[in-house]
Design a protein around this motif. Structure first.
Motif, mmCIF file in Angstrom:
data_model
loop_
_atom_site.group_PDB
_atom_site.id
_atom_site.type_symbol
_atom_site.label_atom_id
_atom_site.label_comp_id
_atom_site.label_asym_id
_atom_site.label_seq_id
_atom_site.Cartn_x
_atom_site.Cartn_y
_atom_site.Cartn_z
ATOM 1 N N MET A 1 0.831 -1.205 0.000
ATOM 2 C CA MET A 1 0.000 0.000 0.000
ATOM 3 C C MET A 1 0.865 1.254 0.000
ATOM 4 O O MET A 1 0.597 2.213 -0.736
ATOM 5 N N LEU A 2 1.902 1.234 0.809
ATOM 6 C CA LEU A 2 2.799 2.393 0.915
ATOM 7 C C LEU A 2 3.535 2.631 -0.400
ATOM 8 O O LEU A 2 3.614 3.769 -0.885
ATOM 9 N N TRP A 3 4.046 1.573 -0.991
ATOM 10 C CA TRP A 3 4.757 1.707 -2.257
ATOM 11 C C TRP A 3 3.840 2.217 -3.365
ATOM 12 O O TRP A 3 4.185 3.158 -4.085
ATOM 13 N N LEU A 4 2.706 1.579 -3.491
ATOM 14 C CA LEU A 4 1.797 1.910 -4.594
ATOM 15 C C LEU A 4 1.247 3.327 -4.466
ATOM 16 O O LEU A 4 1.110 4.039 -5.467
ATOM 17 N N MET A 5 0.939 3.738 -3.249
ATOM 18 C CA MET A 5 0.444 5.106 -3.058
ATOM 19 C C MET A 5 1.549 6.117 -3.347
ATOM 20 O O MET A 5 1.278 7.214 -3.875
ATOM 21 N N SER A 6 2.787 5.768 -3.053
ATOM 22 C CA SER A 6 3.913 6.652 -3.371
ATOM 23 C C SER A 6 4.069 6.807 -4.882
ATOM 24 O O SER A 6 4.265 7.916 -5.397
ATOM 25 N N PHE A 7 3.947 5.702 -5.619
ATOM 26 C CA PHE A 7 4.040 5.762 -7.084
ATOM 27 C C PHE A 7 2.877 6.559 -7.675
ATOM 28 O O PHE A 7 3.063 7.326 -8.630
ATOM 29 N N ALA A 8 1.683 6.362 -7.128
ATOM 30 C CA ALA A 8 0.523 7.105 -7.618
ATOM 31 C C ALA A 8 0.695 8.604 -7.380
ATOM 32 O O ALA A 8 0.340 9.423 -8.241
ATOM 33 N N THR A 9 1.236 8.953 -6.227
ATOM 34 C CA THR A 9 1.483 10.372 -5.916
ATOM 35 C C THR A 9 2.517 10.968 -6.871
ATOM 36 O O THR A 9 2.360 12.099 -7.348
ATOM 37 N N LEU A 10 3.553 10.190 -7.170
ATOM 38 C CA LEU A 10 4.566 10.649 -8.125
ATOM 39 C C LEU A 10 3.953 10.846 -9.506
ATOM 40 O O LEU A 10 4.218 11.847 -10.189
ATOM 41 N N GLY A 11 3.123 9.898 -9.935
ATOM 42 C CA GLY A 11 2.472 10.021 -11.233
ATOM 43 C C GLY A 11 1.562 11.223 -11.313
ATOM 44 O O GLY A 11 1.530 11.928 -12.332
ATOM 45 N N MET A 12 0.835 11.503 -10.238
ATOM 46 C CA MET A 12 -0.052 12.671 -10.228
ATOM 47 C C MET A 12 0.759 13.961 -10.241
ATOM 48 O O MET A 12 0.340 14.955 -10.853
ATOM 49 N N ALA A 13 1.918 13.953 -9.590
ATOM 50 C CA ALA A 13 2.776 15.138 -9.607
ATOM 51 C C ALA A 13 3.260 15.442 -11.023
ATOM 52 O O ALA A 13 3.422 16.613 -11.399
ATOM 53 N N LEU A 14 3.466 14.401 -11.837
ATOM 54 C CA LEU A 14 3.881 14.604 -13.225
ATOM 55 C C LEU A 14 2.811 15.299 -14.055
ATOM 56 O O LEU A 14 3.118 15.926 -15.073
ATOM 57 N N LEU A 15 1.571 15.188 -13.634
ATOM 58 C CA LEU A 15 0.457 15.763 -14.393
ATOM 59 C C LEU A 15 0.171 17.216 -14.017
ATOM 60 O O LEU A 15 -0.704 17.843 -14.622
ATOM 61 N N ILE A 16 0.884 17.740 -13.028
ATOM 62 C CA ILE A 16 0.678 19.136 -12.609
ATOM 63 C C ILE A 16 1.610 20.041 -13.403
ATOM 64 O O ILE A 16 2.818 19.812 -13.440
#
Length: 249
Positions: free
Chosen positions: A113-128
């Motif tokens: 959960m921790l890893w996947l949420m970290s990757f999702a947060t990184l991916g969302m940061a790329l979209l900003i």
């Protein structure tokens, strides 16, 4: 046992749909009492998992459902280009589920959960797009600026968010099945129904939000969609870290 045949006293006690009136044995509880009973059974880990289910559905909906609107207005994509991106996402669903099922044999669910949420947060940061926050008048969306979100960066962030959240869905479901009280395993308002309702509600809220953003400002639609989603993912990450020890059976 007394009351309804085939039901032992313990089963009647933990079933949120039935109650013992002391005279006729088992009778169905009123719906409002079932709701009150279910809410009383929701411990902290269950509430965390349910919030994560809602928020992950909200964020992934803001990415997936808004893809056609974002790519058409920002990059001038044709329908077949948007369809190709959707096809790629669809083809990734089963391999992601298989991979998570395999790796879950070697890592705890809360670690995943921790890893996947970290990757999702990184991916969302790329979209900003930070350049839109500085120069919002450029009609070419600051094309050529290395900090602007171009098509390649958008695709990378899009796929990273989708893959991470898709995998996260199975992991948080696994955690929920381990921390859910046994009392919520029966009856109409059981854990499966609650998870389904929360996911559907999160998707509906995401669709309403996308529609609202479209009326506000199409020029700033990228940041209006993904900055709030980024903050939600960051809050999810903080929630997992602060309650890390609780997310286990």
């Amino acid at each position: 046992t007394d009351g309804a045949p085939g039901l032992c006293a313990e089963e009647r006690f933990i079933n949120p749909c039935f109650d013992d009136d002391g005279v006729d044995g088992v009778k169905r509880r009123p719906f409002w009492r079932q709701v009150k009973y279910v809410l009383a059974q929701l411990n902290l880990p269950v509430r965390i998992c349910m919030f994560l289910l809602f928020s992950k559905m909200f964020t992934v909906e803001s990415v997936i459902s808004a893809a056609s609107m974002v790519t058409k207005n920002r990059y001038g994509w044709a329908v077949h280009q948007v369809g190709t991106l959707g096809m790629i996402v669809g083809c990734l669903t089963i391999p992601i589920s298989v991979f998570i099922g395999w790796i879950s044999q070697y890592r705890e669910d809360r670690v995943l959960m921790l890893w996947l949420m970290s990757f999702a947060t990184l991916g969302m940061a790329l979209l900003i797009d930070v350049t839109d926050m500085v120069d919002a008048e450029a009609e070419n969306y600051n094309e050529g600026n290395p900090w602007a979100v171009g098509p390649r960066r958008y695709i990378a962030g899009y796929l990273l968010v989708f893959c991470s959240v898709q995998a996260f869905d199975g992991v948080v479901g696994s955690v929920l099945s381990k921390v859910i009280p046994t009392a919520l395993a029966t009856g109409t308002l059981n854990s499966g129904l609650l998870a389904t309702v929360l996911g559907t509600f999160g998707r509906a809220c995401g669709d309403v939000y996308i529609t609202s953003v479209g009326y506000v400002d199409l020029r700033q639609i990228l940041n209006l969609l993904f900055v709030p989603s980024f903050m939600i993912l960051v809050s999810n990450l903080a929630l997992i870290l602060c309650n890390y020890d609780s997310l286990t059976a």
